[in-house]
Design an enzyme around this catalytic site. Structure first.
Site, PDB file in Angstrom:
ATOM      1  N   HIS A  18       0.959  -1.150  -0.427  1.00  0.00           N
ATOM      2  CA  HIS A  18       0.540  -0.208   0.135  1.00  0.00           C
ATOM      3  C   HIS A  18       0.952   1.088   0.360  1.00  0.00           C
ATOM      4  CE1 HIS A  18      -3.374  -2.308   2.670  1.00  0.00           C
ATOM      5  NE2 HIS A  18      -3.242  -2.897   1.009  1.00  0.00           N
ATOM      6  N   LYS A  42     -16.180  -7.289   8.931  1.00  0.00           N
ATOM      7  CA  LYS A  42     -16.739  -7.432  10.362  1.00  0.00           C
ATOM      8  C   LYS A  42     -15.736  -7.218  11.444  1.00  0.00           C
ATOM      9  CE  LYS A  42     -21.273  -8.074   9.563  1.00  0.00           C
ATOM     10  NZ  LYS A  42     -21.143  -7.172   8.348  1.00  0.00           N
ATOM     11  N   ARG A  91      -1.825  -6.400  -8.720  1.00  0.00           N
ATOM     12  CA  ARG A  91      -0.826  -6.989  -7.439  1.00  0.00           C
ATOM     13  C   ARG A  91      -0.189  -8.492  -8.664  1.00  0.00           C
ATOM     14  NH1 ARG A  91      -3.166  -7.829  -1.853  1.00  0.00           N
ATOM     15  NH2 ARG A  91      -5.530  -7.592  -3.082  1.00  0.00           N
ATOM     16  N   SER A 129      -2.718  -7.700   3.471  1.00  0.00           N
ATOM     17  CA  SER A 129      -3.134  -7.468   4.662  1.00  0.00           C
ATOM     18  C   SER A 129      -3.136  -8.849   5.423  1.00  0.00           C
ATOM     19  CB  SER A 129      -4.617  -6.559   4.635  1.00  0.00           C
ATOM     20  OG  SER A 129      -3.599  -5.008   3.742  1.00  0.00           O
TER      21      SER A 129
HETATM   22  N1  LIG Z   1       0.856  -5.361  -2.226  1.00  0.00           N
HETATM   23  C1  LIG Z   1      -0.084  -4.458  -2.982  1.00  0.00           C
HETATM   24  N2  LIG Z   1       0.483  -3.680  -3.690  1.00  0.00           N
HETATM   25  C2  LIG Z   1       0.081  -3.416  -4.582  1.00  0.00           C
HETATM   26  N3  LIG Z   1      -1.557  -3.148  -4.772  1.00  0.00           N
HETATM   27  C3  LIG Z   1      -1.983  -3.499  -3.806  1.00  0.00           C
HETATM   28  C4  LIG Z   1      -1.202  -5.023  -2.461  1.00  0.00           C
HETATM   29  N4  LIG Z   1      -2.166  -4.638  -1.375  1.00  0.00           N
HETATM   30  C5  LIG Z   1      -3.012  -4.398  -1.331  1.00  0.00           C
HETATM   31  N5  LIG Z   1      -3.095  -4.036  -2.793  1.00  0.00           N
HETATM   32  C6  LIG Z   1      -4.299  -2.621  -2.871  1.00  0.00           C
HETATM   33  O1  LIG Z   1      -4.843  -2.011  -2.512  1.00  0.00           O
HETATM   34  C7  LIG Z   1      -6.366  -1.790  -2.960  1.00  0.00           C
HETATM   35  C8  LIG Z   1      -6.897  -1.594  -1.555  1.00  0.00           C
HETATM   36  O2  LIG Z   1      -6.458  -3.717  -0.879  1.00  0.00           O
HETATM   37  P1  LIG Z   1      -6.701  -3.932   0.604  1.00  0.00           P
HETATM   38  O3  LIG Z   1      -7.787  -2.781   1.527  1.00  0.00           O
HETATM   39  O4  LIG Z   1      -8.054  -4.937   0.563  1.00  0.00           O
HETATM   40  O5  LIG Z   1      -6.101  -4.254   0.487  1.00  0.00           O
HETATM   41  P2  LIG Z   1      -5.339  -5.495   0.575  1.00  0.00           P
HETATM   42  O6  LIG Z   1      -3.908  -5.838   1.416  1.00  0.00           O
HETATM   43  O7  LIG Z   1      -5.848  -6.642  -0.196  1.00  0.00           O
HETATM   44  O8  LIG Z   1      -5.779  -6.684   2.271  1.00  0.00           O
HETATM   45  P3  LIG Z   1      -6.996  -7.774   2.277  1.00  0.00           P
HETATM   46  O9  LIG Z   1      -6.373  -8.712   2.164  1.00  0.00           O
HETATM   47  O10 LIG Z   1      -7.327  -7.652   3.264  1.00  0.00           O
HETATM   48  O11 LIG Z   1      -8.313  -7.466   0.861  1.00  0.00           O
HETATM   49  C9  LIG Z   1      -6.389  -2.559  -3.579  1.00  0.00           C
HETATM   50  O12 LIG Z   1      -6.775  -1.878  -4.993  1.00  0.00           O
HETATM   51  C10 LIG Z   1      -5.321  -3.712  -3.808  1.00  0.00           C
HETATM   52  O13 LIG Z   1      -5.434  -4.144  -5.090  1.00  0.00           O
HETATM   53 MG   LIG Z   2      -7.827  -7.082  -1.023  1.00  0.00          MG
END
Ligand SMILES: Nc1ncnc2c1ncn2[C@@H]1O[C@H](COP(=O)(O)OP(=O)(O)OP(=O)(O)O)[C@@H](O)[C@H]1O
Ligand SMILES: [Mg+2]
Length: 161
Positions: A18, A42, A91, A129
């Site tokens: 992120h 949740k 990703r 995450s």
């Molecule tokens: N490592 C990463 N590199 C690039 N973009 C990312 C990465 N992790 C998440 N994103 C992007 O960040 C945005 C927010 O995603 P999100 O909050 O679902 O994060 P996440 O890491 O995928 O969390 P979760 O595992 O809870 O889904 C989305 O566009 C997701 O594709």
């Molecule tokens: Mg996600």
């Protein structure tokens, strides 16, 4: 005209994937809002207040990054903030289908808003995450994959249990 972008997500917790996307966005747009979604899950590991606090601390030296929270339809939030762009990270091919659906639905809901996809540095391209929480809870090392502050907060949470 200045371009304002919104980067929405649950950020539970924020990872270096992120952070990488936000830093790229901050170079591309005049301002980028990290918009933390209320009620995405949740039972989040980090409370809304903690997620906001961490994101603000991580970006304290980037003046054009703002941290905010939102509820309800993303396009309504983007419109309310007078932003023009939604930033999403890609990703792998596995992200594509869902992101493609969301982008086209959001365009249908409001065609003044453009979705822009960005790719992280390769070294962060497999992080989510969910994976960070899973690995850390099982005793694995996540150093370098999340900001130091997140690593510290994860340690506090896991030892408190
Ligand atoms: N490592 C990463 N590199 C690039 N973009 C990312 C990465 N992790 C998440 N994103 C992007 O960040 C945005 C927010 O995603 P999100 O909050 O679902 O994060 P996440 O890491 O995928 O969390 P979760 O595992 O809870 O889904 C989305 O566009 C997701 O594709
Ligand atoms: Mg996600």
């Amino acid at each position: 005209m200045s371009t304002l972008a919104v980067y929405p997500g649950s950020f539970d917790p924020i990872t270096n994937g992120h952070v990488d996307i936000i830093a790229r966005g901050a170079r591309l747009f005049d301002r980028i809002i990290v918009a933390i979604l209320v009620n995405a899950e949740k039972s989040p590991l980090f409370s809304m207040a903690e997620r906001v606090e961490i994101a603000k601390a991580v970006f304290k030296d980037l003046p054009n990054v703002e941290v905010d929270t939102f509820e309800g339809l993303l396009v309504d939030y983007v419109e309310r903030r007078d932003a023009q762009v939604i930033v999403r990270g890609l990703r792998a091919v596995s992200d594509f289908e869902f992101e493609f659906q969301m982008a086209l639905m959001n365009r249908r809901l409001n065609d003044r808003i453009e979705t822009v996809f960005m790719m992280p540095a390769e070294k962060y391209s497999y992080i989510s995450s969910r994976l960070i929480k899973e690995v850390f809870t099982l005793g694995g090392r996540v150093h370098g994959l999340v900001p130091d502050m997140v690593e510290e907060r994860l340690r506090q949470k896991v030892t408190k249990k």
